[in-house]
Design an enzyme around this catalytic site. Structure first.
Site, PDB file in Angstrom:
ATOM      1  N   ARG A  91      -9.807  42.035-137.669  1.00 20.90           N
ATOM      2  CA  ARG A  91      -9.816  40.761-136.961  1.00 20.90           C
ATOM      3  C   ARG A  91     -10.363  39.718-137.925  1.00 20.90           C
ATOM      4  O   ARG A  91     -11.463  39.884-138.465  1.00 20.90           O
ATOM      5  CB  ARG A  91     -10.711  40.854-135.727  1.00 20.90           C
ATOM      6  CG  ARG A  91     -10.793  39.522-135.048  1.00 20.90           C
ATOM      7  CD  ARG A  91     -11.745  39.533-133.908  1.00 20.90           C
ATOM      8  NE  ARG A  91     -11.686  38.216-133.277  1.00 20.90           N
ATOM      9  CZ  ARG A  91     -12.728  37.606-132.749  1.00 20.90           C
ATOM     10  NH1 ARG A  91     -13.907  38.188-132.755  1.00 20.90           N
ATOM     11  NH2 ARG A  91     -12.608  36.426-132.211  1.00 20.90           N
ATOM     12  N   LEU A 209     -10.278  33.707-119.602  1.00 21.88           N
ATOM     13  CA  LEU A 209     -11.544  33.183-119.088  1.00 21.88           C
ATOM     14  C   LEU A 209     -12.623  34.244-119.240  1.00 21.88           C
ATOM     15  O   LEU A 209     -12.687  35.201-118.466  1.00 21.88           O
ATOM     16  CB  LEU A 209     -11.394  32.786-117.611  1.00 21.88           C
ATOM     17  CG  LEU A 209     -10.218  31.861-117.255  1.00 21.88           C
ATOM     18  CD1 LEU A 209     -10.146  31.640-115.756  1.00 21.88           C
ATOM     19  CD2 LEU A 209     -10.324  30.521-117.986  1.00 21.88           C
ATOM     20  N   GLY A 210     -13.423  34.101-120.284  1.00 23.39           N
ATOM     21  CA  GLY A 210     -14.510  35.054-120.519  1.00 23.39           C
ATOM     22  C   GLY A 210     -15.764  34.275-120.823  1.00 23.39           C
ATOM     23  O   GLY A 210     -15.960  33.173-120.293  1.00 23.39           O
ATOM     24  N   GLY A 212     -16.277  33.054-123.768  1.00 18.57           N
ATOM     25  CA  GLY A 212     -15.506  31.964-124.375  1.00 18.57           C
ATOM     26  C   GLY A 212     -14.184  31.912-123.631  1.00 18.57           C
ATOM     27  O   GLY A 212     -13.655  32.950-123.257  1.00 18.57           O
ATOM     28  N   GLY A 331     -13.087  38.623-119.047  1.00 18.52           N
ATOM     29  CA  GLY A 331     -14.138  38.967-118.090  1.00 18.52           C
ATOM     30  C   GLY A 331     -14.040  38.255-116.748  1.00 18.52           C
ATOM     31  O   GLY A 331     -14.033  38.900-115.697  1.00 18.52           O
ATOM     32  N   GLU A 334     -10.204  38.523-115.169  1.00 21.96           N
ATOM     33  CA  GLU A 334      -9.828  39.847-114.650  1.00 21.96           C
ATOM     34  C   GLU A 334     -10.650  40.248-113.435  1.00 21.96           C
ATOM     35  O   GLU A 334     -10.200  41.047-112.617  1.00 21.96           O
ATOM     36  CB  GLU A 334     -10.021  40.914-115.746  1.00 21.96           C
ATOM     37  CG  GLU A 334      -9.020  40.784-116.881  1.00 21.96           C
ATOM     38  CD  GLU A 334      -9.370  41.664-118.072  1.00 21.96           C
ATOM     39  OE1 GLU A 334      -9.922  42.757-117.883  1.00 21.96           O
ATOM     40  OE2 GLU A 334      -9.078  41.240-119.215  1.00 21.96           O
ATOM     41  N   GLU A 385      -7.561  43.184-127.083  1.00 26.64           N
ATOM     42  CA  GLU A 385      -7.384  42.583-128.406  1.00 26.64           C
ATOM     43  C   GLU A 385      -7.321  43.645-129.502  1.00 26.64           C
ATOM     44  O   GLU A 385      -6.575  43.505-130.469  1.00 26.64           O
ATOM     45  CB  GLU A 385      -8.500  41.571-128.676  1.00 26.64           C
ATOM     46  CG  GLU A 385      -8.329  40.341-127.789  1.00 26.64           C
ATOM     47  CD  GLU A 385      -9.515  39.395-127.790  1.00 26.64           C
ATOM     48  OE1 GLU A 385      -9.541  38.514-128.642  1.00 26.64           O
ATOM     49  OE2 GLU A 385     -10.396  39.533-126.925  1.00 26.64           O
TER      50      GLU A 385
HETATM   51  P1  AMP Z   1     -15.702  38.466-121.879  1.00 24.24           P
HETATM   52  O1  AMP Z   1     -16.158  37.414-122.845  1.00 24.24           O
HETATM   53  O2  AMP Z   1     -14.226  38.513-121.694  1.00 24.24           O
HETATM   54  O3  AMP Z   1     -16.298  39.820-122.146  1.00 24.24           O
HETATM   55  O4  AMP Z   1     -16.274  38.014-120.449  1.00 24.24           O
HETATM   56  C1  AMP Z   1     -17.641  38.060-120.173  1.00 24.24           C
HETATM   57  C2  AMP Z   1     -17.929  37.255-118.939  1.00 24.24           C
HETATM   58  O5  AMP Z   1     -17.107  37.689-117.853  1.00 24.24           O
HETATM   59  C3  AMP Z   1     -19.348  37.420-118.408  1.00 24.24           C
HETATM   60  O6  AMP Z   1     -20.244  36.558-119.044  1.00 24.24           O
HETATM   61  C4  AMP Z   1     -19.179  37.068-116.947  1.00 24.24           C
HETATM   62  O7  AMP Z   1     -19.311  35.674-116.787  1.00 24.24           O
HETATM   63  C5  AMP Z   1     -17.770  37.446-116.613  1.00 24.24           C
HETATM   64  N1  AMP Z   1     -17.652  38.653-115.775  1.00 24.24           N
HETATM   65  C6  AMP Z   1     -17.621  39.927-116.157  1.00 24.24           C
HETATM   66  N2  AMP Z   1     -17.516  40.754-115.085  1.00 24.24           N
HETATM   67  C7  AMP Z   1     -17.489  39.953-114.005  1.00 24.24           C
HETATM   68  C8  AMP Z   1     -17.391  40.175-112.597  1.00 24.24           C
HETATM   69  N3  AMP Z   1     -17.303  41.402-112.073  1.00 24.24           N
HETATM   70  N4  AMP Z   1     -17.387  39.089-111.786  1.00 24.24           N
HETATM   71  C9  AMP Z   1     -17.484  37.847-112.284  1.00 24.24           C
HETATM   72  N5  AMP Z   1     -17.569  37.574-113.604  1.00 24.24           N
HETATM   73  C10 AMP Z   1     -17.570  38.608-114.437  1.00 24.24           C
END
Ligand code: AMP
Length: 401
Positions: A91, A209-210, A212, A331, A334, A385
């Site tokens: 990456r 939507l995570g 970032g 995060g 999903e 990814e």
């Molecule tokens: P990522 O950067 O894709 O790993 O996403 C992380 C973010 O996803 C976390 O900081 C949370 O805000 C959100 N997240 C993860 N699991 C959940 C959940 N079950 N419900 C709501 N938000 C979540």
């Protein structure tokens, strides 16, 4: 083909060994605190439970040697020999304007990654350290660089240029690049597969939507516009990043609070967004809990976040003209049904009708969450990814894009 996917940070080395034929993850692990004394190495190899050990690693090369040792070790090995590794995929965050696609690593490619380091000073140098470590330890293996920015290089000039004096583009390459390209490409491919249509024939809005977040308008498999810009700070409200705001705001705060550019950057990148606005957390799970209990700032944070997402979705609908599906991933995308429901509210006139029941029960699985009467589909598509990097690595070696 077995591809070793490597993602190096300044003091970390994350990896997955993936069999591309089956998409199976044979082994994965993370080395942390490289060069900082006590180095932690946690890994899950094969069916064995997660293991955490302390190792000695002064740099990425030493960390990689430990990892390779474990991949063939009698107790935790998943390979009989390192010869079984078909290629290594890295990456790399910033490909600048040099890379439209993933690239087989050559001396020229290394030079170009180095040159783009100015655009991503925190990311490209450690990514490159990982590449150089692999070159040193496994000199006969083919290596491929997979860039976060490459997918967005198809954006037309009108999408990527900022209305600044043109000389800043010429002098410093200031323009919108976009990030999360590997994720947007992966979920777009999966969405097309799910819909049973060629990717070239459909238009999508993908919402990653995570912690970032970015949103991309994809026409016929090509990125036409994306919410992140020169850096991953632009766009929608994120975990700790502000997303887009009036640039005059930062000048005003800097002047009022006597902040240096570095302090302002920290404020915008680490103390803003969901965390800054709510004063609670950068994690949506905590915001949802607090909002349920009636906390005003948590509710406001949800509303501001969703508002920022809907502005992009609306804008991209107009840009694309026709949208076959809106895709939620990462995060929040999903897992968070509340955010999805709020994002898709009152979109009937635009041809999108959410199946609220299905939306509430969908978590982390590829699902169509729209009603059958909905003209456009609303999909949850888990991103992957690492798998995308492994596949792109194989495709580069096979001469495919
Ligand atoms: P990522 O950067 O894709 O790993 O996403 C992380 C973010 O996803 C976390 O900081 C949370 O805000 C959100 N997240 C993860 N699991 C959940 C959940 N079950 N419900 C709501 N938000 C979540």
């Amino acid at each position: 083909m077995k591809v070793l996917v490597v993602n190096c940070g300044s003091s970390s080395l994350k990896y997955q060994l993936i069999e591309t034929k089956t998409s199976e993850v044979l082994a994965k692990g993370l080395v942390e605190r490289i060069g900082l004394g006590e180095v932690e190495y946690s890994f899950t190899h094969g069916q064995k439970p997660k293991t955490k050990i302390g190792i000695q690693a002064k740099n990425h090369t030493e960390a990689l040697k430990e990892v390779l040792g474990k991949l063939v070790s009698p107790d935790h090995g998943v390979l009989t020999s390192l010869d079984e590794i078909g290629a290594i995929g890295h990456r790399v965050v910033h490909g600048g304007e040099s890379f439209y696609h993933s690239a087989l690593i050559t001396d020229e490619v290394i030079k170009a990654i180095e040159a783009n380091g100015e655009l991503a000073p925190l990311h490209n140098p450690p990514n490159l350290q990982g590449i150089l470590a692999c070159k040193e330890v496994l000199p006969s293996k083919k290596q491929v660089a997979v860039f976060d920015t490459a997918f967005h290089q198809t954006m037309p000039e009108r999408s990527y240029m900022y209305a600044l004096p043109y000389e800043y583009y010429e002098k410093y390459k200031i323009r919108r690049y976009g990030f999360h390209g590997t994720s947007h490409r992966y979920v777009a491919m999966k969405a097309a597969e799910f819909l049973g249509k060629p990717l070239e024939s459909i238009n999508l809005i993908t919402c990653h939507l995570g912690n970032g977040s970015s949103i991309t308008a994809i026409a016929g498999g090509k990125s036409m516009d994306t919410s992140m810009g020169f850096t991953p700070l632009e766009g929608v409200v994120m975990g700790t990043r502000s997303g887009s705001l009036d640039p005059a705001v930062l000048l005003y705060i800097m002047e009022k609070e006597n902040l240096t550019p570095k302090q302002m950057s920290d404020l915008l990148n680490k103390k803003s967004g969901i965390l800054g606005l709510s004063g609670i957390s950068n994690d949506m799970r905590e915001i949802n809990d607090a909002a349920d209990k009636g906390n005003h700032r948590a509710k406001l944070t949800l509303e501001v976040l969703v508002h920022s997402i809907r502005r992009y979705i609306g804008g991209y609908m107009v840009e694309l003209g026709r949208v076959d599906a809106i895709v939620f991933t990462a995060g929040i995308g999903e897992n968070d049904w509340v955010v999805r429901e709020m994002c898709m509210a009152n979109m009937e006139n635009w041809g999108f009708v959410l199946d609220k029941e299905k939306n509430r029960t969908t978590r982390g699985t590829l699902t169509d969450i729209s009603l059958s009467s909905s003209k456009g589909k609303i999909l949850v598509v888990p991103t992957n990814e690492e798998l995308m990097i492994a596949l792109e690595t194989q495709w580069v070696l096979e001469g495919k894009e």
